[in-house]
Design a protein around this motif. Sequence first.
Motif, PDB file in Angstrom:
ATOM      1  N   HIS A 188     -52.884  36.353 -67.284  1.00  0.00           N
ATOM      2  CA  HIS A 188     -52.332  35.119 -67.859  1.00  0.00           C
ATOM      3  C   HIS A 188     -50.971  34.815 -67.237  1.00  0.00           C
TER       4      HIS A 188
ATOM      5  N   HIS B  88     -65.338  31.656 -68.148  1.00  0.00           N
ATOM      6  CA  HIS B  88     -65.639  33.082 -67.978  1.00  0.00           C
ATOM      7  C   HIS B  88     -66.116  33.622 -69.317  1.00  0.00           C
TER       8      HIS B  88
ATOM      9  N   HIS C 100     -53.641  28.483 -74.120  1.00  0.00           N
ATOM     10  CA  HIS C 100     -53.928  29.912 -74.299  1.00  0.00           C
ATOM     11  C   HIS C 100     -52.734  30.594 -74.976  1.00  0.00           C
TER      12      HIS C 100
ATOM     13  N   SER D 125     -57.158  34.815 -76.665  1.00  0.00           N
ATOM     14  CA  SER D 125     -57.559  36.177 -77.037  1.00  0.00           C
ATOM     15  C   SER D 125     -58.299  36.336 -78.358  1.00  0.00           C
TER      16      SER D 125
ATOM     17  N   ASP E  36     -63.145  35.597 -76.149  1.00  0.00           N
ATOM     18  CA  ASP E  36     -62.471  34.450 -76.767  1.00  0.00           C
ATOM     19  C   ASP E  36     -62.974  33.105 -76.230  1.00  0.00           C
ATOM     20  N   HIS E  37     -63.758  33.137 -75.134  1.00  0.00           N
ATOM     21  CA  HIS E  37     -64.258  31.889 -74.547  1.00  0.00           C
ATOM     22  C   HIS E  37     -65.740  31.638 -74.860  1.00  0.00           C
TER      23      HIS E  37
ATOM     24  N   ASP F 212     -58.535  31.077 -67.551  1.00  0.00           N
ATOM     25  CA  ASP F 212     -57.493  32.105 -67.704  1.00  0.00           C
ATOM     26  C   ASP F 212     -57.063  32.539 -66.306  1.00  0.00           C
TER      27      ASP F 212
HETATM   28 ZN   LIG Z   1     -58.856  33.895 -72.794  1.00  0.00          ZN
END
Ligand SMILES: [Zn+2]
Length: 300
Positions: free
Chosen positions: A237, A68, A259, A11, A72-73, A171
């Motif tokens: 998640h 994705h 994660h 996140s 955060d990615h 995720d």
């Molecule tokens: Zn994430």
Amino acid sequence: MKVKIWGCRGSLPTPGPKTVKYGGNTTCYELRSDSGELLIIDAGSGIRELGLALLPELPVRSHIVISHTHWDHIMGYPFFTPLYIPGNSFDIYGPIHFNFSFEDVMKKQMDYTFFPVRMEELAAELKFHDIKEGEHQIGSFHVQVQYMNHPVLCLGFRIQVDGKTFVFTGDTEPYFDTVYGDREPQNEEEREEKEELDAFVQSQNQRVIEFLRDADLVIYDGAYTLEEYPPKKGWGHSPMEHCIETSLEANVKKLIITHHDPTRTDDQLDELLPGFLADLKSQGASMDLEFAVEGQTHQL
Ligand SMILES: [Zn+2]
Ligand SMILES: [Zn+2]
């Protein structure tokens, strides 16, 4: 194959004294085949440090696969120094979108409103590829892509090279019945519909087990404990217990749970692990289990 963890926080980057051990950077993994070929998974804030580590091996030629486009990615992408150096080249793969290309999504976060350098100014050679579920050959890496259960199209990667199998789930959370939830069906029509939905949910969860089947290493999104999970159901998640159960069913050799929630401290992770390991031992399971630690390398 080697897998190095450059970011395993979920996140939001979470620096500070409470996250020193497991790390505060968001998702980024470096895969190296035995021949040294590089494949990077996700461009969370961890990719910044990876970029600096790559500077002694210019020119960098690499594949980058993005699970994705949640922030955060991809937030580390504009800070990935090798993108600014001529002679470097990257093939960047990400999930197909309906109304715009994957490249457009990556460009958006480099809009002048958010960042001072435009994507057009990056000096490395960049090729973007929109990918879907299915089999893909990316250099010497054989990559099987499967859609996972997350609030945006999210790709899981099953990657095979050098006779080893690595799975990154992206995720994801267990599939569940989003129509009835806890509500009981009220009549025959609803009962039939609920039965069909349950069968579908079960088949989707079984598909995830098959995706993980016999993997040497699985890195699995387990942001919550089962106890914490109910109010967060639908956020995309998994509970850690679900990661363990699914991996056991799939005969996975080693599971790394990742994660980590931004509120999760090093002490909490240290306290959770012995209980899970004791459970595995009492079941007579031989699967290795760890929490992801930023900076660690795993040899497959
Ligand atoms: Zn994430
Ligand atoms: Zn996400």
